[in-house]
Design a protein around this motif. Structure first.
Motif, mmCIF file in Angstrom:
data_model
loop_
_atom_site.group_PDB
_atom_site.id
_atom_site.type_symbol
_atom_site.label_atom_id
_atom_site.label_comp_id
_atom_site.label_asym_id
_atom_site.label_seq_id
_atom_site.Cartn_x
_atom_site.Cartn_y
_atom_site.Cartn_z
ATOM 1 N N LYS A 16 0.834 -1.213 0.000
ATOM 2 C CA LYS A 16 0.000 0.000 0.000
ATOM 3 C C LYS A 16 0.863 1.254 0.000
ATOM 4 O O LYS A 16 0.647 2.172 -0.788
ATOM 5 C CB LYS A 16 -0.910 0.029 1.229
ATOM 6 C CG LYS A 16 -2.100 -0.869 1.153
ATOM 7 C CD LYS A 16 -2.915 -0.738 2.428
ATOM 8 C CE LYS A 16 -4.133 -1.608 2.426
ATOM 9 N NZ LYS A 16 -4.930 -1.438 3.651
ATOM 10 N N THR A 76 3.085 1.478 -3.357
ATOM 11 C CA THR A 76 2.342 1.795 -4.581
ATOM 12 C C THR A 76 1.850 3.240 -4.552
ATOM 13 O O THR A 76 1.861 3.915 -5.581
ATOM 14 C CB THR A 76 1.157 0.832 -4.839
ATOM 15 O OG1 THR A 76 0.332 0.772 -3.685
ATOM 16 C CG2 THR A 76 1.645 -0.541 -5.232
ATOM 17 N N LYS A 77 1.451 3.714 -3.389
ATOM 18 C CA LYS A 77 1.038 5.113 -3.283
ATOM 19 C C LYS A 77 2.204 6.023 -3.685
ATOM 20 O O LYS A 77 2.039 6.951 -4.474
ATOM 21 C CB LYS A 77 0.589 5.429 -1.852
ATOM 22 C CG LYS A 77 -0.024 6.802 -1.702
ATOM 23 C CD LYS A 77 -0.389 7.113 -0.267
ATOM 24 C CE LYS A 77 -1.461 6.166 0.235
ATOM 25 N NZ LYS A 77 -1.904 6.494 1.605
ATOM 26 N N HIS A 133 -4.329 2.957 -11.811
ATOM 27 C CA HIS A 133 -3.670 3.064 -10.511
ATOM 28 C C HIS A 133 -4.705 3.082 -9.386
ATOM 29 O O HIS A 133 -4.546 2.395 -8.371
ATOM 30 C CB HIS A 133 -2.814 4.336 -10.441
ATOM 31 C CG HIS A 133 -1.579 4.283 -11.271
ATOM 32 N ND1 HIS A 133 -0.791 5.392 -11.466
ATOM 33 C CD2 HIS A 133 -0.978 3.276 -11.950
ATOM 34 C CE1 HIS A 133 0.236 5.062 -12.230
ATOM 35 N NE2 HIS A 133 0.140 3.785 -12.547
ATOM 36 N N ASN A 134 -5.754 3.867 -9.578
ATOM 37 C CA ASN A 134 -6.808 3.937 -8.557
ATOM 38 C C ASN A 134 -7.487 2.583 -8.360
ATOM 39 O O ASN A 134 -7.817 2.221 -7.226
ATOM 40 C CB ASN A 134 -7.840 5.004 -8.925
ATOM 41 C CG ASN A 134 -7.282 6.403 -8.811
ATOM 42 O OD1 ASN A 134 -6.251 6.642 -8.181
ATOM 43 N ND2 ASN A 134 -7.952 7.343 -9.444
ATOM 44 N N ILE A 160 -5.251 0.446 -6.170
ATOM 45 C CA ILE A 160 -5.323 0.879 -4.769
ATOM 46 C C ILE A 160 -6.642 0.426 -4.141
ATOM 47 O O ILE A 160 -6.671 -0.059 -3.009
ATOM 48 C CB ILE A 160 -5.130 2.407 -4.660
ATOM 49 C CG1 ILE A 160 -3.676 2.761 -4.995
ATOM 50 C CG2 ILE A 160 -5.512 2.919 -3.274
ATOM 51 C CD1 ILE A 160 -3.408 4.244 -5.194
ATOM 52 N N GLU A 161 -7.722 0.566 -4.897
ATOM 53 C CA GLU A 161 -9.033 0.134 -4.407
ATOM 54 C C GLU A 161 -9.037 -1.366 -4.107
ATOM 55 O O GLU A 161 -9.567 -1.806 -3.092
ATOM 56 C CB GLU A 161 -10.084 0.460 -5.467
ATOM 57 C CG GLU A 161 -11.474 0.616 -4.938
ATOM 58 C CD GLU A 161 -12.405 1.133 -6.027
ATOM 59 O OE1 GLU A 161 -13.183 0.313 -6.550
ATOM 60 O OE2 GLU A 161 -12.331 2.334 -6.346
ATOM 61 N N ASN A 165 -7.029 -1.984 -0.976
ATOM 62 C CA ASN A 165 -7.757 -1.495 0.198
ATOM 63 C C ASN A 165 -8.979 -2.345 0.540
ATOM 64 O O ASN A 165 -9.489 -2.262 1.649
ATOM 65 C CB ASN A 165 -8.176 -0.040 0.000
ATOM 66 C CG ASN A 165 -7.012 0.908 0.140
ATOM 67 O OD1 ASN A 165 -6.019 0.610 0.784
ATOM 68 N ND2 ASN A 165 -7.121 2.061 -0.482
#
Length: 129
Positions: free
Chosen positions: A53, A56-57, A82-83, A86-87, A90
């Protein structure tokens, strides 16, 4: 097991270095999966997920800033990918990890492998061109 192959290189040094780190994180997952000496891997899995996490951010922000600086025309669609990544990270079900550690690692590795290879080959290598 996971490595930066020549076809994954973008020609942009910092992006290639950061991708190498992402493959190293995937290797940490693989090492956990194949480690016969750790019975309860939950804390180790969480550590890898948190590292993923955080990194990658960092990487996505870095890559997106670069794309903006060169006026990359596919920036928005790239940012959406990318989003989505991340989703997905998460939305990991920590209870599932606790109850099915090997299965959770396999699913994480499948996701990382498919995403890293496909995204780098189809999206990121284009940035360098």
């Amino acid at each position: 097991m996971y490595e930066m192959k020549p076809e994954y290189f973008t020609g942009i040094d910092f992006i290639d270095e950061e991708h190498t780190k992402l493959f190293a994180i995937a290797n940490e997952c693989y090492d956990l999966l194949t480690n016969q000496f750790i019975e309860d891997m939950y804390d180790y899995i969480l550590k890898v997920i948190n590292e993923l996490k955080d990194y990658t951010k960092y990487h996505f922000n870095h890559e997106e800033e670069y794309m903006k600086s060169i006026g990359y025309k596919k920036f928005l669609s790239h940012k959406v990918e990318h989003n989505d990544f991340i989703e997905k990270i998460n939305s990991i079900d920590y209870e599932h990890i606790d109850n099915n550690q090997k299965d959770a690692l396999l699913k994480l590795l499948d996701f990382l492998t498919a995403w890293l290879v496909n995204h780098i080959l189809k999206q990121d290598t284009v940035i360098g061109k």
